[in-house]
Design an enzyme around this catalytic site. Structure first.
Site, PDB file in Angstrom:
ATOM      1  N   ARG A  28       0.823  -1.042  -0.234  1.00  0.00           N
ATOM      2  CA  ARG A  28       0.427   0.240  -0.313  1.00  0.00           C
ATOM      3  C   ARG A  28       1.226   1.515  -0.129  1.00  0.00           C
ATOM      4  NH1 ARG A  28      -4.656  -1.786   0.487  1.00  0.00           N
ATOM      5  NH2 ARG A  28      -5.598  -3.584   1.221  1.00  0.00           N
ATOM      6  N   HIS A  57       6.834   0.945 -11.143  1.00  0.00           N
ATOM      7  CA  HIS A  57       6.330   0.529 -10.195  1.00  0.00           C
ATOM      8  C   HIS A  57       4.901   0.944 -11.237  1.00  0.00           C
ATOM      9  CE1 HIS A  57       7.404   4.265  -9.072  1.00  0.00           C
ATOM     10  NE2 HIS A  57       6.250   4.555  -8.611  1.00  0.00           N
TER      11      HIS A  57
HETATM   12  P1  5GP Z   1       5.820   8.275  -8.524  1.00  0.00           P
HETATM   13  O1  5GP Z   1       5.102   9.343  -8.243  1.00  0.00           O
HETATM   14  O2  5GP Z   1       7.206   7.592  -8.543  1.00  0.00           O
HETATM   15  O3  5GP Z   1       4.891   7.614  -9.402  1.00  0.00           O
HETATM   16  O4  5GP Z   1       5.189   7.396  -7.282  1.00  0.00           O
HETATM   17  C1  5GP Z   1       5.627   7.012  -6.255  1.00  0.00           C
HETATM   18  C2  5GP Z   1       4.774   6.658  -5.015  1.00  0.00           C
HETATM   19  O5  5GP Z   1       5.164   5.779  -3.633  1.00  0.00           O
HETATM   20  C3  5GP Z   1       3.807   7.775  -4.547  1.00  0.00           C
HETATM   21  O6  5GP Z   1       2.639   7.819  -4.882  1.00  0.00           O
HETATM   22  C4  5GP Z   1       4.289   7.958  -2.978  1.00  0.00           C
HETATM   23  O7  5GP Z   1       3.072   8.114  -1.996  1.00  0.00           O
HETATM   24  C5  5GP Z   1       4.836   6.372  -2.723  1.00  0.00           C
HETATM   25  N1  5GP Z   1       5.921   6.320  -2.087  1.00  0.00           N
HETATM   26  C6  5GP Z   1       7.133   6.958  -1.197  1.00  0.00           C
HETATM   27  N2  5GP Z   1       7.718   6.711  -0.082  1.00  0.00           N
HETATM   28  C7  5GP Z   1       6.865   5.304   0.260  1.00  0.00           C
HETATM   29  C8  5GP Z   1       7.651   4.956   1.174  1.00  0.00           C
HETATM   30  O8  5GP Z   1       8.018   4.863   1.813  1.00  0.00           O
HETATM   31  N3  5GP Z   1       6.060   3.594   1.551  1.00  0.00           N
HETATM   32  C9  5GP Z   1       5.351   3.309   0.355  1.00  0.00           C
HETATM   33  N4  5GP Z   1       4.319   2.062   0.901  1.00  0.00           N
HETATM   34  N5  5GP Z   1       5.085   4.684  -0.647  1.00  0.00           N
HETATM   35  C10 5GP Z   1       6.042   5.400  -0.962  1.00  0.00           C
END
Ligand code: 5GP
Length: 117
Positions: free
Chosen positions: A28, A99
């Site tokens: 999550r 991801h």
């Molecule tokens: P992006 O912007 O790279 O597509 O999404 C990265 C996602 O990782 C963001 O939605 C952010 O909230 C999530 N995220 C960042 N750090 C952590 C963490 O330490 N644990 C979890 N579970 N999610 C994280």
């Protein structure tokens, strides 16, 4: 240096892991933007969508079948959900470990905040 997600996958950082197999781990999002907000992550690091190799096709397909199964398990499959992959700066990518975001549980509105014009 390991990414944040590699450290979660390795069990070095805590996360609410909802699924794991030999290819992917799903957990999550720490800042959920919807009642269901799960990140589905390849266990091997691929930095961005630009870095997907031709030999990663099965792995990338697996991300989507896991997303489909998790949507069903979360009870959001019928009403619908959104799958997002952000790439690089304009895509708003924050963590450089590929991801898929699985978002649902409420109407998510238009795909982007505003139209181009
Ligand atoms: P992006 O912007 O790279 O597509 O999404 C990265 C996602 O990782 C963001 O939605 C952010 O909230 C999530 N995220 C960042 N750090 C952590 C963490 O330490 N644990 C979890 N579970 N999610 C994280």
């Amino acid at each position: 240096m390991d990414t944040l997600f590699q450290r979660i996958i390795a069990g070095e950082l805590p996360a609410d892991i909802v699924y794991r197999d030999k290819l992917v781990t799903a957990f999550r999002d720490i800042r959920p933007r919807a009642p269901t907000h799960i990140l589905i992550v390849p266990n091997k690091r691929i930095a961005t969508a630009n870095d997907i190799g031709d030999d990663d096709e099965a792995l990338i397909g697996h991300l989507f079948t896991v997303a489909r199964d998790l949507a069903k398990r979360e009870g959001i499959a019928e009403e619908g959900y959104r799958l997002i992959i952000n790439c690089n700066t304009h895509g708003g990518q924050e963590v450089y470990h590929l991801h898929v975001h699985l978002l649902g549980g409420r109407p998510l509105g238009p795909m982007l905040a505003s139209p181009i014009s």
